[in-house]
Each structure stands twice: as structure tokens, then as C-alpha cells.
Design an enzyme around this catalytic site. Structure first.
Site, PDB file in Angstrom:
ATOM      1  N   ASP A   1     -26.828  27.502  16.072  1.00 31.37           N
ATOM      2  CA  ASP A   1     -25.326  27.305  16.179  1.00 31.37           C
ATOM      3  C   ASP A   1     -25.245  26.367  14.822  1.00 31.37           C
ATOM      4  OD1 ASP A   1     -26.192  24.505  16.556  1.00 31.37           O
ATOM      5  OD2 ASP A   1     -24.848  24.373  18.394  1.00 31.37           O
ATOM      6  N   HIS A   2     -23.962  25.986  14.830  1.00 36.27           N
ATOM      7  CA  HIS A   2     -23.738  25.173  13.644  1.00 36.27           C
ATOM      8  C   HIS A   2     -24.240  23.768  13.289  1.00 36.27           C
ATOM      9  CE1 HIS A   2     -20.680  24.708  16.652  1.00 36.27           C
ATOM     10  NE2 HIS A   2     -20.831  23.344  16.367  1.00 36.27           N
TER      11      HIS A   2
ATOM     12  N   CYS B   1     -29.925  24.671  18.312  1.00 37.85           N
ATOM     13  CA  CYS B   1     -28.705  24.098  18.216  1.00 37.85           C
ATOM     14  C   CYS B   1     -29.058  22.422  17.948  1.00 37.85           C
ATOM     15  CB  CYS B   1     -28.127  23.998  19.656  1.00 37.85           C
ATOM     16  SG  CYS B   1     -28.732  23.368  21.159  1.00 37.85           S
TER      17      CYS B   1
ATOM     18  N   THR C   1     -29.526  19.723  19.507  1.00 35.03           N
ATOM     19  CA  THR C   1     -30.376  18.935  20.574  1.00 35.03           C
ATOM     20  C   THR C   1     -31.493  20.076  21.036  1.00 35.03           C
ATOM     21  OG1 THR C   1     -29.132  19.403  22.487  1.00 35.03           O
ATOM     22  CG2 THR C   1     -28.868  17.263  21.567  1.00 35.03           C
TER      23      THR C   1
ATOM     24  N   HIS D   1     -49.176  28.664  30.034  1.00 38.22           N
ATOM     25  CA  HIS D   1     -48.879  28.414  31.443  1.00 38.22           C
ATOM     26  C   HIS D   1     -47.709  29.053  32.008  1.00 38.22           C
ATOM     27  CE1 HIS D   1     -51.909  24.825  32.132  1.00 38.22           C
ATOM     28  NE2 HIS D   1     -52.390  25.906  31.666  1.00 38.22           N
TER      29      HIS D   1
ATOM     30  N   HIS E   1     -51.648  31.454  36.856  1.00 32.95           N
ATOM     31  CA  HIS E   1     -50.308  30.951  36.159  1.00 32.95           C
ATOM     32  C   HIS E   1     -49.121  32.348  36.387  1.00 32.95           C
ATOM     33  CE1 HIS E   1     -51.748  27.429  34.671  1.00 32.95           C
ATOM     34  NE2 HIS E   1     -52.807  28.036  34.104  1.00 32.95           N
TER      35      HIS E   1
HETATM   36  C1  RB5 Z   1     -22.768  21.116  18.710  1.00 32.98           C
HETATM   37  O1  RB5 Z   1     -22.098  19.889  17.966  1.00 32.98           O
HETATM   38  C2  RB5 Z   1     -23.800  20.379  19.624  1.00 32.98           C
HETATM   39  O2  RB5 Z   1     -23.375  20.099  20.885  1.00 32.98           O
HETATM   40  C3  RB5 Z   1     -24.891  21.442  20.055  1.00 32.98           C
HETATM   41  O3  RB5 Z   1     -25.509  21.881  19.191  1.00 32.98           O
HETATM   42  C4  RB5 Z   1     -26.078  21.320  20.974  1.00 32.98           C
HETATM   43  O4  RB5 Z   1     -26.602  20.094  20.361  1.00 32.98           O
HETATM   44  C5  RB5 Z   1     -25.722  21.079  22.524  1.00 32.98           C
HETATM   45  O5  RB5 Z   1     -26.733  20.827  23.274  1.00 32.98           O
END
Ligand code: RB5
Length: 145
Positions: free
Chosen positions: A7-8, A64, A66, A97, A132
Site C-alpha cells: 500500500d502507500h 503496508c 505495519t 513449521h 508440522h
Molecule cells: C495506512 O496508513 C496504514 O494504516 C496501513 O499501511 C497499515 O499500517 C495497516 O495495518
């Protein structure tokens, strides 16, 4: 064939990983997105994971901010075993595993050096099978309950 999508919040990280895959001579499909574009992470997760399940690509890397949102989304799709990683031990053992087929990372969590190392571990480690396999089969059963 490997797929990569972001994503961005993880454009820079995606570019660094693509460069690393090119240097290693690993073929990959880039599902986007590029600088200036935006996408909601569940939409990217769905696009890439459908191709994993459909056999168009073998494994995927999803990014993304996180790594968490995109891994939660990926794991909603039958046949996907996605792991959100920021350490090499988890990246190794999720292959050994869990036979994980998707590696997720956060562009706001890991730097490019660590991310590329995790990619290498994820791509170069095989599934151990044996006991496993039984547990992975139970994950598949859970999907069907
Ligand atoms: C986007 O701003 C952010 O929420 C997304 O990239 C991610 O961290 C979500 O889990």
C-alpha cells in the site's frame, strides 16, 4: 514466481525489495502500487493472495505501514498462511513449521536491510513437513469449519 504488493505506506520498502530480488535474479511480479498512488491494504492483499491460491504465483511478499493490516487481510483468504515478521527467526520458522506462503512486513517498522534479509530467509527456507504437516492440515480444517 514471487509476487510483491504494497500500500502507500510501504512504497520505498517495496522498491528496495524489488531491487534486491533483481540482484538475486529472482523472477517476480510487482502488483503495485507506485509513488503517488493509493490503495487500501485489504484490496492489495486480496489481489495478490488470489493469485497465490490460484497458482499464478508461488509465494508473495505483502507490505503496508505495519505489516499487520495486510497480514490480517491475507489470512482471511482460504489457503493463505501469512506471517507478519520483523525478525529472522520468525521468518525462518514460519516456513519450516507453518509452510507460510506470504511474508508481510511494515514499511514503518523495518528498514530495507533487515527486510531484504527476511525476504532471503523466507524464500530460501523449505517446509519441514512431518509432524508440522498435521498441524498445517488442521489450519486448513479450521478454514473449512
Ligand atoms: C495506512 O496508513 C496504514 O494504516 C496501513 O499501511 C497499515 O499500517 C495497516 O495495518
Amino acid at each position: 514466481m514471487i509476487g510483491i504488493g504494497n500500500d502507500h505506506a510501504a512504497i520505498e520498502l517495496k522498491l528496495a525489495i524489488c531491487e534486491h530480488l533483481r540482484e538475486r535474479g529472482i523472477e517476480f511480479t510487482d502488483y503495485g502500487i507506485a509513488q503517488g498512488e493509493k490503495i487500501d491494504y485489504p484490496d492489495m492483499a486480496e489481489k495478490v493472495c488470489r493469485d497465490v491460491v490460484g497458482g499464478k504465483i508461488d509465494r508473495a511478499i505483502l507490505l503496508c505501514g505495519t505489516g499487520v493490516g495486510i497480514s490480517i487481510s491475507a489470512n482471511k483468504i482460504k489457503g493463505i498462511r501469512a506471517c507478519c515478521c520483523s525478525d529472522a527467526f520468525s521468518a525462518k520458522y514460519t516456513r519450516l513449521h507453518n509452510d507460510a506462503n506470504v511474508l508481510c512486513m511494515g514499511g514503518r517498522v523495518v528498514g530495507p536491510g533487515l527486510a531484504c534479509e527476511l525476504v532471503d530467509v523466507f524464500l530460501d527456507t523449505g517446509f519441514e513437513g512431518g509432524r508440522h504437516q498435521r498441524r498445517v492440515d488442521k489450519i486448513t480444517e479450521l478454514e473449512n469449519k
